[in-house]
Write a protein that holds these residues in place. Sequence first.
Motif: not given
Length: 297
Positions: A248-249, A152, A158-159, A267, A26, A213, A155
Amino acid sequence: MATMATSAAIDLAVRGTLAFRPLSAVAGVEITGIDLAEPLAPENREAILAAFLAHHVLVFRGQHLSTERQAAFTLQFGELEDHVIRLGDGKPPPLVHVVSNLDEHGKPTAKPYSSGNYFWHTDKSYHAIPSYATLLHAVDLPPEGGDTQFANTAMAYAALPEETKQRLAGLRVVHSWEASRLNTGNRPATEDEKRDRPPVNHPLVRTHPESGEKVLYIGTHTSHIEGMDRTEGRALLAELLAHASQPQFIYTHQWREGDLVMWDNRCLLHRAVANYEMAKHKRVLHRTVIRGTAPPV
Ligand code: OGA
Ligand code: MN
């Protein structure tokens, strides 16, 4: 054994005297083989910047920097920020200042003045030009706990489901010092502070100026979403924050003596964790903040 050696060789990158060891998928990379009290060789500065872009959180081990040396190290990456908060004597803190759980008598307290740090945020998002990076150097650590967590936000973005991404496109969020104080249950902002730091707005989905990003640019300094019903906007911000701060991040940094940690505010969200006996043990860090660039409109 052979497998372990191979994977260690993959994980550990060596550039010149510097060694880089990623800490999680991460965020986070451990950097050894450098004394930050010395001026940076250009190739080391470049290697550090490349690691910063790739890993977002740099963990330099075994550093012992005076405040002057920390300022000098920081200045090699940009301009130092000043601060809105006023201390007991009415003065702003020095450019290298202390983040701690100490009261005015130097005693640990469960209610430190910087308690806003214990909520997810990205530093100075209430500025029109928010900060690029923050550096914390461990000075006094509790025997255990007192971690810092990083989420993050690239991430997390993006999810998101495609339809949510479409719903968020073009939305702008108002951030303010006043909202931050209210959101964190701190004493309300003073009239002087409000005049010094009027509300600003930023895109909810920010594009990282170097990686390109998209990230969720949210956190505890947010007030509401422009042009949206306040309650509805705040509910959406809370929902996105809950999404972005899922395990998870997250990279959790467990401090060691001598750590200097530098992170990318563009970010990441971050927060201090009250997983230590705050009223008993000291937790003292020296902090510098580097000014960034305005998110494009
Ligand atoms: C900060 C901050 C978190 C911590 O210094 O900006 O949020 O763990 N600190 O002390
Ligand atoms: Mn912070």
